[in-house]
Design an enzyme around this catalytic site. Structure first.
Site, PDB file in Angstrom:
ATOM      1  N   CYS A 143       0.811  -1.224   0.000  1.00  0.00           N
ATOM      2  CA  CYS A 143       0.000   0.000   0.000  1.00  0.00           C
ATOM      3  C   CYS A 143       0.839   1.266   0.000  1.00  0.00           C
ATOM      4  O   CYS A 143       0.293   2.370  -0.140  1.00  0.00           O
ATOM      5  CB  CYS A 143      -0.961  -0.001   1.185  1.00  0.00           C
ATOM      6  SG  CYS A 143      -0.132   0.039   2.800  1.00  0.00           S
ATOM      7  N   CYS A 194      -3.000  -5.113   4.533  1.00  0.00           N
ATOM      8  CA  CYS A 194      -2.781  -5.603   3.169  1.00  0.00           C
ATOM      9  C   CYS A 194      -2.756  -7.128   3.132  1.00  0.00           C
ATOM     10  O   CYS A 194      -3.312  -7.751   2.220  1.00  0.00           O
ATOM     11  CB  CYS A 194      -1.485  -5.033   2.607  1.00  0.00           C
ATOM     12  SG  CYS A 194      -1.545  -3.265   2.223  1.00  0.00           S
ATOM     13  N   CYS A 207     -21.669 -42.324   0.056  1.00  0.00           N
ATOM     14  CA  CYS A 207     -21.338 -40.953   0.428  1.00  0.00           C
ATOM     15  C   CYS A 207     -21.541 -40.772   1.926  1.00  0.00           C
ATOM     16  O   CYS A 207     -22.597 -41.107   2.476  1.00  0.00           O
ATOM     17  CB  CYS A 207     -22.192 -39.967  -0.359  1.00  0.00           C
ATOM     18  SG  CYS A 207     -21.891 -38.236   0.044  1.00  0.00           S
ATOM     19  N   CYS A 266     -20.489 -46.319  -7.807  1.00  0.00           N
ATOM     20  CA  CYS A 266     -19.468 -47.282  -8.184  1.00  0.00           C
ATOM     21  C   CYS A 266     -18.091 -46.632  -8.161  1.00  0.00           C
ATOM     22  O   CYS A 266     -17.913 -45.491  -8.607  1.00  0.00           O
ATOM     23  CB  CYS A 266     -19.776 -47.832  -9.578  1.00  0.00           C
ATOM     24  SG  CYS A 266     -18.502 -48.947 -10.217  1.00  0.00           S
ATOM     25  N   CYS A 308     -19.785 -52.387 -15.177  1.00  0.00           N
ATOM     26  CA  CYS A 308     -19.815 -50.962 -15.503  1.00  0.00           C
ATOM     27  C   CYS A 308     -20.096 -50.784 -16.980  1.00  0.00           C
ATOM     28  O   CYS A 308     -19.516 -51.455 -17.834  1.00  0.00           O
ATOM     29  CB  CYS A 308     -18.481 -50.302 -15.158  1.00  0.00           C
ATOM     30  SG  CYS A 308     -18.054 -50.387 -13.407  1.00  0.00           S
ATOM     31  N   CYS A 316      -0.856 -16.339 -22.487  1.00  0.00           N
ATOM     32  CA  CYS A 316      -0.047 -17.513 -22.806  1.00  0.00           C
ATOM     33  C   CYS A 316      -0.865 -18.787 -22.598  1.00  0.00           C
ATOM     34  O   CYS A 316      -1.923 -18.786 -21.973  1.00  0.00           O
ATOM     35  CB  CYS A 316       1.212 -17.537 -21.954  1.00  0.00           C
ATOM     36  SG  CYS A 316       0.900 -17.832 -20.209  1.00  0.00           S
TER      37      CYS A 316
END
Length: 308
Positions: free
Chosen positions: A5, A28, A113, A123, A136, A188
Protein backbone atom coordinates in the site's frame (compact mmCIF):
# COMPACT_ATOMS: atom_id res chain seq x y z
CA UNK A 1 6.64 1.65 4.53
CA UNK A 2 4.44 -1.22 3.38
CA UNK A 3 5.52 -2.43 -0.10
CA UNK A 4 1.89 -3.12 -1.05
CA UNK A 5 0.00 0.00 0.00
CA UNK A 6 3.10 2.27 0.19
CA UNK A 7 1.90 3.79 3.47
CA UNK A 8 4.13 4.35 6.51
CA UNK A 9 3.27 1.96 9.31
CA UNK A 10 4.63 1.32 12.82
CA UNK A 11 6.88 -1.75 13.17
CA UNK A 12 4.25 -3.72 15.08
CA UNK A 13 1.91 -3.48 12.06
CA UNK A 14 4.14 -5.86 10.06
CA UNK A 15 3.44 -9.46 11.15
CA UNK A 16 6.17 -12.02 10.52
CA UNK A 17 5.50 -14.98 8.21
CA UNK A 18 6.96 -18.40 8.79
CA UNK A 19 7.47 -19.12 5.07
CA UNK A 20 9.84 -16.24 4.22
CA UNK A 21 11.27 -12.96 5.47
CA UNK A 22 9.06 -10.63 3.43
CA UNK A 23 6.95 -8.17 5.39
CA UNK A 24 3.69 -6.38 4.59
CA UNK A 25 1.27 -4.55 6.81
CA UNK A 26 -1.50 -6.50 8.49
CA UNK A 27 -4.30 -4.80 6.56
CA UNK A 28 -2.78 -5.60 3.17
CA UNK A 29 -2.08 -9.20 4.15
CA UNK A 30 -5.62 -9.70 5.39
CA UNK A 31 -7.12 -8.28 2.20
CA UNK A 32 -4.74 -10.38 0.11
CA UNK A 33 -5.73 -13.55 1.98
CA UNK A 34 -9.44 -12.73 1.64
CA UNK A 35 -9.11 -12.45 -2.13
CA UNK A 36 -6.94 -15.56 -2.44
CA UNK A 37 -9.29 -17.76 -0.40
CA UNK A 38 -12.39 -16.39 -2.12
CA UNK A 39 -10.86 -17.24 -5.51
CA UNK A 40 -9.77 -20.71 -4.22
CA UNK A 41 -6.07 -19.94 -4.78
CA UNK A 42 -5.01 -22.37 -2.07
CA UNK A 43 -2.29 -22.86 -0.87
CA UNK A 44 -1.79 -19.12 -0.73
CA UNK A 45 1.59 -17.86 -1.90
CA UNK A 46 3.41 -14.93 -0.34
CA UNK A 47 2.53 -11.67 -2.18
CA UNK A 48 6.25 -11.12 -2.82
CA UNK A 49 7.57 -14.63 -3.63
CA UNK A 50 6.31 -18.14 -4.53
CA UNK A 51 6.68 -19.45 -0.96
CA UNK A 52 3.39 -20.82 0.42
CA UNK A 53 2.05 -19.12 3.54
CA UNK A 54 1.75 -21.65 6.35
CA UNK A 55 -1.75 -22.58 7.53
CA UNK A 56 -1.22 -21.29 11.07
CA UNK A 57 -0.28 -17.87 9.64
CA UNK A 58 -3.43 -17.87 7.51
CA UNK A 59 -5.58 -18.68 10.56
CA UNK A 60 -3.79 -16.01 12.56
CA UNK A 61 -4.31 -13.28 9.95
CA UNK A 62 -7.81 -14.12 8.68
CA UNK A 63 -10.36 -12.60 11.06
CA UNK A 64 -13.48 -14.18 9.48
CA UNK A 65 -14.28 -17.72 10.70
CA UNK A 66 -16.17 -18.48 7.46
CA UNK A 67 -13.07 -17.76 5.38
CA UNK A 68 -10.93 -19.88 7.66
CA UNK A 69 -13.34 -22.80 7.21
CA UNK A 70 -13.36 -22.26 3.45
CA UNK A 71 -9.55 -22.24 3.47
CA UNK A 72 -9.48 -25.59 5.27
CA UNK A 73 -12.04 -27.00 2.83
CA UNK A 74 -9.97 -25.92 -0.16
CA UNK A 75 -6.82 -27.42 1.36
CA UNK A 76 -8.61 -30.71 1.93
CA UNK A 77 -10.03 -30.74 -1.59
CA UNK A 78 -6.60 -30.02 -3.04
CA UNK A 79 -5.21 -33.00 -1.10
CA UNK A 80 -8.06 -35.30 -2.15
CA UNK A 81 -7.87 -34.29 -5.82
CA UNK A 82 -4.20 -35.27 -5.88
CA UNK A 83 -5.12 -38.73 -4.53
CA UNK A 84 -6.01 -41.11 -7.42
CA UNK A 85 -8.18 -43.19 -5.10
CA UNK A 86 -10.59 -40.37 -4.26
CA UNK A 87 -14.07 -40.47 -5.77
CA UNK A 88 -16.56 -37.60 -5.65
CA UNK A 89 -20.21 -38.19 -4.96
CA UNK A 90 -22.25 -38.00 -8.21
CA UNK A 91 -25.37 -36.72 -6.45
CA UNK A 92 -26.49 -33.20 -7.43
CA UNK A 93 -25.25 -30.42 -5.15
CA UNK A 94 -22.99 -32.82 -3.25
CA UNK A 95 -19.24 -32.24 -3.28
CA UNK A 96 -18.35 -34.90 -0.73
CA UNK A 97 -15.27 -36.98 -1.45
CA UNK A 98 -14.90 -40.64 -0.54
CA UNK A 99 -11.95 -42.99 -0.52
CA UNK A 100 -12.03 -46.77 -0.56
CA UNK A 101 -12.72 -49.66 -2.84
CA UNK A 102 -10.27 -51.93 -4.60
CA UNK A 103 -9.34 -50.84 -8.15
CA UNK A 104 -8.11 -54.34 -9.04
CA UNK A 105 -11.33 -56.04 -7.98
CA UNK A 106 -13.31 -57.70 -10.78
CA UNK A 107 -16.69 -56.48 -9.54
CA UNK A 108 -17.73 -52.89 -8.90
CA UNK A 109 -16.89 -51.92 -5.33
CA UNK A 110 -19.66 -49.91 -3.78
CA UNK A 111 -18.98 -46.59 -2.12
CA UNK A 112 -21.42 -44.72 0.08
CA UNK A 113 -21.34 -40.95 0.43
CA UNK A 114 -20.60 -40.07 4.04
CA UNK A 115 -22.17 -36.62 3.99
CA UNK A 116 -25.02 -36.26 6.44
CA UNK A 117 -28.34 -36.42 4.64
CA UNK A 118 -26.90 -37.81 1.37
CA UNK A 119 -25.90 -41.48 1.60
CA UNK A 120 -25.72 -41.90 -2.19
CA UNK A 121 -24.27 -45.24 -3.29
CA UNK A 122 -22.05 -45.19 -6.36
CA UNK A 123 -19.47 -47.28 -8.18
CA UNK A 124 -15.76 -46.87 -7.58
CA UNK A 125 -14.81 -47.66 -11.19
CA UNK A 126 -17.30 -45.75 -13.35
CA UNK A 127 -18.23 -43.19 -10.66
CA UNK A 128 -21.92 -43.64 -11.51
CA UNK A 129 -24.82 -44.64 -9.22
CA UNK A 130 -24.43 -48.12 -7.84
CA UNK A 131 -25.44 -50.86 -10.32
CA UNK A 132 -25.46 -54.30 -8.65
CA UNK A 133 -27.14 -55.93 -11.65
CA UNK A 134 -24.19 -55.83 -14.04
CA UNK A 135 -20.72 -54.56 -14.89
CA UNK A 136 -19.81 -50.96 -15.50
CA UNK A 137 -21.33 -49.57 -18.65
CA UNK A 138 -19.40 -46.96 -20.66
CA UNK A 139 -20.85 -43.53 -20.25
CA UNK A 140 -21.88 -42.02 -23.57
CA UNK A 141 -20.44 -38.55 -24.11
CA UNK A 142 -23.00 -35.81 -24.02
CA UNK A 143 -22.72 -32.53 -25.89
CA UNK A 144 -21.23 -30.09 -23.43
CA UNK A 145 -18.53 -27.52 -23.04
CA UNK A 146 -16.18 -30.23 -21.81
CA UNK A 147 -16.20 -31.89 -25.25
CA UNK A 148 -15.68 -29.14 -27.82
CA UNK A 149 -16.28 -31.48 -30.76
CA UNK A 150 -19.75 -32.46 -29.53
CA UNK A 151 -22.39 -30.11 -30.84
CA UNK A 152 -26.19 -30.34 -30.81
CA UNK A 153 -27.77 -31.64 -33.98
CA UNK A 154 -28.59 -29.00 -36.60
CA UNK A 155 -28.20 -25.84 -34.50
CA UNK A 156 -28.88 -22.41 -35.78
CA UNK A 157 -25.95 -20.56 -37.29
CA UNK A 158 -25.67 -18.04 -34.46
CA UNK A 159 -26.01 -20.71 -31.78
CA UNK A 160 -23.35 -22.90 -33.43
CA UNK A 161 -20.91 -20.00 -33.56
CA UNK A 162 -21.54 -19.18 -29.91
CA UNK A 163 -21.18 -22.85 -28.91
CA UNK A 164 -17.85 -23.19 -30.70
CA UNK A 165 -16.57 -19.97 -29.12
CA UNK A 166 -17.55 -21.14 -25.64
CA UNK A 167 -16.06 -24.60 -26.26
CA UNK A 168 -12.76 -23.02 -27.23
CA UNK A 169 -12.73 -20.88 -24.08
CA UNK A 170 -13.72 -23.61 -21.58
CA UNK A 171 -11.73 -26.83 -21.22
CA UNK A 172 -11.18 -29.53 -18.61
CA UNK A 173 -8.16 -29.92 -16.37
CA UNK A 174 -6.33 -33.13 -17.37
CA UNK A 175 -5.79 -34.14 -13.73
CA UNK A 176 -8.97 -33.29 -11.81
CA UNK A 177 -11.43 -32.61 -14.69
CA UNK A 178 -12.34 -29.20 -13.31
CA UNK A 179 -13.79 -26.75 -15.83
CA UNK A 180 -11.33 -23.96 -16.65
CA UNK A 181 -12.12 -20.91 -18.75
CA UNK A 182 -9.42 -18.94 -20.55
CA UNK A 183 -10.18 -15.40 -21.60
CA UNK A 184 -9.36 -14.86 -25.25
CA UNK A 185 -7.05 -11.90 -24.63
CA UNK A 186 -3.86 -13.22 -26.22
CA UNK A 187 -2.49 -14.59 -22.94
CA UNK A 188 -0.05 -17.51 -22.81
CA UNK A 189 -1.00 -21.18 -23.06
CA UNK A 190 0.68 -22.18 -19.79
CA UNK A 191 -2.23 -22.89 -17.45
CA UNK A 192 -2.27 -23.65 -13.73
CA UNK A 193 -5.38 -25.31 -12.28
CA UNK A 194 -6.42 -23.58 -9.06
CA UNK A 195 -8.17 -26.73 -7.82
CA UNK A 196 -5.39 -29.31 -8.01
CA UNK A 197 -2.38 -27.18 -8.97
CA UNK A 198 -1.82 -29.05 -12.24
CA UNK A 199 0.40 -27.24 -14.73
CA UNK A 200 -0.82 -28.03 -18.25
CA UNK A 201 -0.81 -26.78 -21.83
CA UNK A 202 -4.01 -25.14 -23.06
CA UNK A 203 -3.47 -26.41 -26.62
CA UNK A 204 -2.79 -30.13 -26.07
CA UNK A 205 -4.30 -30.44 -22.55
CA UNK A 206 -1.30 -32.40 -21.28
CA UNK A 207 0.62 -31.93 -18.06
CA UNK A 208 3.80 -30.13 -18.95
CA UNK A 209 7.24 -29.18 -17.68
CA UNK A 210 9.11 -25.94 -18.16
CA UNK A 211 10.57 -27.08 -21.51
CA UNK A 212 7.27 -28.13 -23.11
CA UNK A 213 7.06 -25.08 -25.35
CA UNK A 214 10.73 -25.45 -26.36
CA UNK A 215 10.34 -29.05 -27.49
CA UNK A 216 9.09 -30.03 -30.98
CA UNK A 217 5.59 -30.74 -29.65
CA UNK A 218 3.97 -28.16 -31.90
CA UNK A 219 2.56 -26.22 -28.95
CA UNK A 220 3.50 -22.57 -28.81
CA UNK A 221 3.68 -20.38 -25.72
CA UNK A 222 1.52 -17.83 -27.54
CA UNK A 223 -1.14 -18.54 -30.12
CA UNK A 224 -4.50 -20.23 -30.38
CA UNK A 225 -3.51 -23.43 -32.21
CA UNK A 226 -0.47 -25.73 -32.28
CA UNK A 227 1.79 -25.96 -35.29
CA UNK A 228 0.85 -28.15 -38.22
CA UNK A 229 2.73 -31.38 -38.87
CA UNK A 230 4.57 -29.85 -41.83
CA UNK A 231 5.74 -26.92 -39.75
CA UNK A 232 6.93 -29.23 -36.94
CA UNK A 233 8.91 -31.36 -39.41
CA UNK A 234 10.50 -28.28 -40.97
CA UNK A 235 11.41 -26.96 -37.53
CA UNK A 236 13.03 -30.27 -36.53
CA UNK A 237 14.96 -30.45 -39.81
CA UNK A 238 16.08 -26.87 -39.33
CA UNK A 239 17.32 -27.64 -35.83
CA UNK A 240 19.10 -30.84 -36.92
CA UNK A 241 20.75 -29.28 -39.97
CA UNK A 242 21.08 -25.70 -38.82
CA UNK A 243 22.57 -26.24 -35.37
CA UNK A 244 25.84 -27.84 -36.64
CA UNK A 245 26.20 -25.11 -39.25
CA UNK A 246 25.75 -22.36 -36.65
CA UNK A 247 28.17 -24.06 -34.25
CA UNK A 248 30.75 -24.51 -37.03
CA UNK A 249 30.42 -20.89 -38.09
CA UNK A 250 30.78 -19.67 -34.51
CA UNK A 251 33.81 -21.90 -33.99
CA UNK A 252 35.39 -20.74 -37.27
CA UNK A 253 35.09 -17.14 -36.14
CA UNK A 254 35.99 -17.68 -32.48
CA UNK A 255 39.13 -19.80 -32.99
CA UNK A 256 41.24 -17.25 -34.93
CA UNK A 257 39.85 -14.25 -33.07
CA UNK A 258 40.63 -15.65 -29.62
CA UNK A 259 43.90 -17.36 -30.56
CA UNK A 260 45.37 -14.25 -32.20
CA UNK A 261 43.42 -11.52 -30.44
CA UNK A 262 44.38 -12.39 -26.85
CA UNK A 263 48.17 -12.23 -27.39
CA UNK A 264 47.86 -8.96 -29.33
CA UNK A 265 45.61 -7.47 -26.65
CA UNK A 266 47.91 -8.52 -23.79
CA UNK A 267 51.02 -7.31 -25.63
CA UNK A 268 49.51 -3.87 -26.19
CA UNK A 269 48.31 -3.59 -22.59
CA UNK A 270 51.72 -4.57 -21.17
CA UNK A 271 53.53 -2.25 -23.58
CA UNK A 272 51.33 0.70 -22.60
CA UNK A 273 51.86 -0.04 -18.90
CA UNK A 274 55.63 -0.40 -19.27
CA UNK A 275 55.91 2.89 -21.14
CA UNK A 276 54.27 4.69 -18.24
CA UNK A 277 56.74 3.11 -15.82
CA UNK A 278 60.46 3.72 -15.39
CA UNK A 279 61.56 0.51 -17.11
CA UNK A 280 64.35 0.51 -19.60
CA UNK A 281 63.89 -0.48 -23.25
CA UNK A 282 65.31 -3.95 -22.69
CA UNK A 283 63.00 -4.52 -19.72
CA UNK A 284 59.98 -3.31 -21.69
CA UNK A 285 60.82 -5.66 -24.56
CA UNK A 286 61.25 -8.56 -22.13
CA UNK A 287 57.93 -7.92 -20.36
CA UNK A 288 56.00 -7.60 -23.64
CA UNK A 289 57.59 -10.78 -25.03
CA UNK A 290 56.85 -12.77 -21.88
CA UNK A 291 53.21 -11.63 -21.80
CA UNK A 292 52.73 -12.51 -25.47
CA UNK A 293 54.29 -15.96 -25.00
CA UNK A 294 52.15 -16.60 -21.93
CA UNK A 295 49.04 -15.55 -23.85
CA UNK A 296 49.94 -17.95 -26.65
CA UNK A 297 49.82 -20.81 -24.13
CA UNK A 298 46.58 -19.62 -22.48
CA UNK A 299 44.59 -18.63 -25.59
CA UNK A 300 44.19 -22.22 -26.95
CA UNK A 301 42.67 -23.28 -23.64
CA UNK A 302 40.21 -20.37 -23.71
CA UNK A 303 39.43 -21.17 -27.36
CA UNK A 304 38.72 -24.83 -26.55
CA UNK A 305 36.42 -23.89 -23.66
CA UNK A 306 34.56 -21.36 -25.81
CA UNK A 307 34.02 -23.79 -28.68
CA UNK A 308 33.07 -26.56 -26.26
Amino acid sequence: ECPLCLLPQPPEAFPALGCCSHRSCRGCLQQYLRLAVTESRVPVACPHCPAAIQPHDVHRLLPEPALRDKYEEFLLRRLLVADPGTRWCPAPDCRYGSTGGNPGQAGCPRLTCGREGCGTEFCYHCRQPWHPEGPCAPVAPTPSLATPSAQPEEPAHGEATLGRAEAEDIKVCPRCSAFIMKINDGSCNRMNCTVCGCLFCWLCLQEISDVHFLSPSGCTFWGKRPWSRTRRILWQLGMVLGAPMVISLAAGVAVPVITIGIPIYMGRKVLAASRRSSLSGCQQCLSVTSSVLLSLFVSPIITALTVG
